[in-house]
Design a protein around this motif. Structure first.
Motif, short mmCIF file in Angstrom:
data_model
loop_
_atom_site.label_atom_id
_atom_site.label_comp_id
_atom_site.label_asym_id
_atom_site.label_seq_id
_atom_site.Cartn_x
_atom_site.Cartn_y
_atom_site.Cartn_z
N ALA A 77 16.54 -4.47 -14.71
CA ALA A 77 15.52 -4.28 -13.67
C ALA A 77 14.36 -5.23 -13.90
N ARG A 78 13.77 -5.65 -12.80
CA ARG A 78 12.53 -6.42 -12.82
C ARG A 78 11.48 -5.61 -12.08
N TYR A 79 10.22 -5.81 -12.44
CA TYR A 79 9.13 -5.01 -11.88
C TYR A 79 8.31 -5.79 -10.86
N HIS A 80 7.61 -5.01 -10.03
CA HIS A 80 6.79 -5.57 -8.95
C HIS A 80 5.50 -4.77 -8.84
N ASP A 81 4.43 -5.47 -8.47
CA ASP A 81 3.19 -4.82 -8.08
C ASP A 81 3.26 -4.57 -6.58
N LEU A 82 2.60 -3.51 -6.15
CA LEU A 82 2.45 -3.23 -4.73
C LEU A 82 1.00 -3.44 -4.35
N LEU A 83 0.75 -4.03 -3.20
CA LEU A 83 -0.60 -4.30 -2.73
C LEU A 83 -0.76 -3.72 -1.33
N GLY A 84 -1.88 -3.04 -1.11
CA GLY A 84 -2.13 -2.48 0.21
C GLY A 84 -3.54 -1.97 0.33
N GLY A 85 -4.18 -2.25 1.44
CA GLY A 85 -5.51 -1.74 1.70
C GLY A 85 -6.52 -2.10 0.63
N GLY A 86 -6.35 -3.26 0.01
CA GLY A 86 -7.28 -3.69 -1.03
C GLY A 86 -6.97 -3.14 -2.41
N LEU A 87 -5.91 -2.36 -2.55
CA LEU A 87 -5.53 -1.80 -3.85
C LEU A 87 -4.30 -2.52 -4.41
N VAL A 88 -4.21 -2.49 -5.73
CA VAL A 88 -3.03 -3.00 -6.42
C VAL A 88 -2.45 -1.86 -7.25
N ALA A 89 -1.21 -1.53 -7.01
CA ALA A 89 -0.48 -0.55 -7.82
C ALA A 89 0.40 -1.36 -8.76
N ALA A 90 -0.08 -1.54 -10.00
CA ALA A 90 0.61 -2.41 -10.96
C ALA A 90 1.94 -1.81 -11.38
N ARG A 91 2.98 -2.64 -11.38
CA ARG A 91 4.33 -2.26 -11.82
C ARG A 91 4.78 -0.94 -11.18
N ALA A 92 4.46 -0.78 -9.93
CA ALA A 92 4.79 0.45 -9.21
C ALA A 92 6.17 0.41 -8.57
N ALA A 93 6.85 -0.73 -8.68
CA ALA A 93 8.16 -0.88 -8.04
C ALA A 93 9.09 -1.68 -8.95
N TRP A 94 10.38 -1.57 -8.70
CA TRP A 94 11.36 -2.30 -9.49
C TRP A 94 12.56 -2.65 -8.62
N SER A 95 13.32 -3.63 -9.10
CA SER A 95 14.52 -4.05 -8.38
C SER A 95 15.56 -4.53 -9.39
#
Length: 156
Positions: A77-95
């Protein structure tokens, strides 16, 4: 709503199945995903994990992050940050860019932790994150536990 599925009855090894249910994800008050094309992974003692096409994420809301992990069933798995509405959810997603053959359909898809965004919805029902913060399952009224992830469930 009466539960139609029981997580203890899901298979091991996990099963992958397509879904046309409506998924919506909100971060920073912004809808960053809305789709009816996803895959769900069903594994004993876990609520389903949902894999969303990367193309379903709003532009600029998904970026690569540091780190990798290994799933005995799906591969690396590799990780991803999510960005929305000025926020960053660090390593909140994976693929899984190159998943094991049994999970090949989730290449190009991304799963995320429901507890690291404002809210996730499936067909309008607000998702409850799988307990414990390690696993990424989404609990809805149509799936009943008990669920792995809470203290004391590590050996299940």
């Amino acid at each position: 709503m009466t539960a139609r599925e029981r997580a203890p009855d899901y298979p091991r090894p996990p099963r992958l199945e397509p879904s046309a249910r409506r998924l919506r994800v909100v971060l920073g008050g912004q809808t960053i995903v809305e789709t009816t094309q996803a895959w769900r992974v069903l594994e004993t003692w876990h609520p389903p994990s949902w894999y969303i096409p990367a193309a379903a994420f709003a532009p600029g809301t998904l970026r690569p992050a540091a780190g990798r992990s290994l799933c005995e069933w799906k591969g690396e798995a590799r990780y991803h940050d999510l960005l929305g509405g000025g926020l960053v959810a660090a390593r909140a997603a994976w693929s899984y860019p190159a998943p094991a053959p049994a999970f090949a359909p989730i290449a190009g898809h991304v799963a995320l932790y429901a507890g690291r965004v404002d809210a996730c919805f499936i067909d309008g029902d607000r998702v409850v994150p799988q307990p414990g913060g390690f696993y990424g399952g989404w609990i809805t009224p149509d799936v009943e536990g008990p669920f792995k992830g809470a203290p004391g469930t590590e050996g299940w």
